[in-house]
Write an enzyme that holds these catalytic residues in place. Structure first.
Site, short mmCIF file in Angstrom:
data_model
loop_
_atom_site.label_atom_id
_atom_site.label_comp_id
_atom_site.label_asym_id
_atom_site.label_seq_id
_atom_site.Cartn_x
_atom_site.Cartn_y
_atom_site.Cartn_z
CB ILE A 181 -0.97 -0.02 1.20
CG1 ILE A 181 -1.95 -1.19 1.06
CG2 ILE A 181 -1.73 1.30 1.28
CD1 ILE A 181 -2.87 -1.38 2.25
NE ARG A 261 -4.19 -4.19 10.70
CZ ARG A 261 -4.58 -4.38 9.45
NH1 ARG A 261 -5.18 -3.38 8.80
NH2 ARG A 261 -4.40 -5.54 8.84
CD GLU A 290 -12.75 0.46 13.12
OE1 GLU A 290 -13.20 -0.44 12.37
OE2 GLU A 290 -11.77 1.16 12.80
CG HIS A 309 -12.19 0.31 8.99
ND1 HIS A 309 -11.72 -0.37 10.08
CD2 HIS A 309 -11.39 -0.06 7.95
CE1 HIS A 309 -10.69 -1.13 9.74
NE2 HIS A 309 -10.48 -0.96 8.44
#
Length: 342
Positions: A181, A261, A290, A309
């Protein structure tokens, strides 16, 4: 080879089956599902628990456990492959994970037993990288704040960064973690003609240079970057990458982006730094729990952009994962290895 695939609430067993059942060398296929009936709120808590407690966070139903220990090759997404499975799997050779992270797999135990682990960091990499660029622009250019003001019939002219708003081409972007990423973020940033710093102790400096970035140590990146974006990983009990001391090193006009994260950032220290204008702003897509605790100070601040998210949540992320794993399986069978094999 005996193959077992375990789907879940995000990646169904049928998705695995359609991609895997005709692979060469697989003599039998068993498809099972683990916690597939969970809603998204419960799913978030499950993922948080796995990412903080690791492969031993959940015990397995007997049917899944027995199928795993009797397999030559496993395909999983969120389902844990814990120490007990590794210990009792007499002929397990490969574990294929549809995730980029390996928190749900007892990696050390598998490696000690000669079991190869192949993971799939590309499955949501493009989605997260795109989201990261969007978060940079959203926070630095006040997109969400302007949208909210207009919907409340306010023509807003003043923002936390008024007088300090610059274009990406005038900024230095610091990428912490130069895996799949991080590299895609660097690639997407190229058309903006920005200076890009990268820090990753596991990536040779030459690789970082070939990607058009400048390899730097962590302190240099913290002190000289205008935007810092996080794409590294830490273990379940490791301290955050960004805490009070790291925030003190950042420029007062710098922004912090976290689409990776939640544990990478000390949220209390970040809230203090934002409240005291120690840094300019932040954009977060991940939280320690979450849904989060909405009484946290971070939700009262004007110089932070928050999303729930959304980074990897695209149709492409889940649909492509079994197909990518099938390609990796073929590569391993033909060559004996693949780029993401441990």
């Amino acid at each position: 080879m005996k193959c077992t695939a375990v789907g879940d609430m995000l990646l169904k067993e049928s998705d695995f089956r359609s991609a895997l059942q005709d692979l060469p060398g697989i003599t039998s296929y068993q498809g099972l599902e683990w916690k597939a009936d969970m809603d998204r709120t419960a799913m978030r808590e499950l993922i948080r628990k796995i990412e903080t407690e690791g492969s031993e966070a959940y015990s397995l139903p007997e049917e899944i456990y027995q199928a795993m220990i009797d397999s030559d090759v496993l395909f999983v997404h969120l389902c844990p492959v814990g120490k007990d499975v590794i210990r009792n799997a007499s002929h397990l050779k490969y574990i294929f994970s549809a995730r980029g992270g390996l928190e749900n797999i007892a990696v050390k135990e598998a490696q000690a037993k000669g079991i190869h682990i192949i993971h799939c960091p590309m499955h949501n990499a493009h989605a997260v990288a795109e989201m990261t660029i969007g978060m940079m622009l959203c926070e630095s250019r006040n997109l969400a704040r302007a949208d909210e003001a207009l919907k409340n019939h306010i023509w807003r002219e003043q923002y936390p960064n008024s007088g300090h708003i610059t274009e990406l081409r005038s900024m230095t972007i610091g990428i912490i973690g130069f895996g799949t990423i991080g590299r895609l973020v660097a690639e997407l940033l190229q058309p903006f003609h920005t200076m890009i710093y990268a820090n990753d102790p596991f990536v040779p400096a030459d690789e970082i240079k070939k990607a058009g970035c400048v390899p730097v140590d962590r302190d240099t990146l913290l002190k000289q970057s205008d935007i810092i974006t996080l794409h590294g990983r830490i273990g379940p009990n490791d301290p955050p990458l960004i805490g009070a001391e790291e925030l003190k090193k950042m420029k007062p006009n710098a922004y912090l982006i976290n689409t990776a994260r939640a544990g990478l950032v000390d949220m209390d220290a970040l809230a203090d730094a934002l409240k005291n204008h120690q840094i300019q702003g932040a954009a977060l897509d991940v939280f320690p729990s979450e849904p989060p605790q909405f009484d946290h100070p971070i939700f009262k601040l004007d110089n932070v952009t928050l999303t729930n998210h959304r980074g990897g949540d695209t149709v492409d992320s889940y649909r492509r994962a079994p197909e990518l794993l099938a390609d990796m399986y073929r590569e391993v069978m033909e060559t004996g290895k693949t780029r993401t094999m441990l």
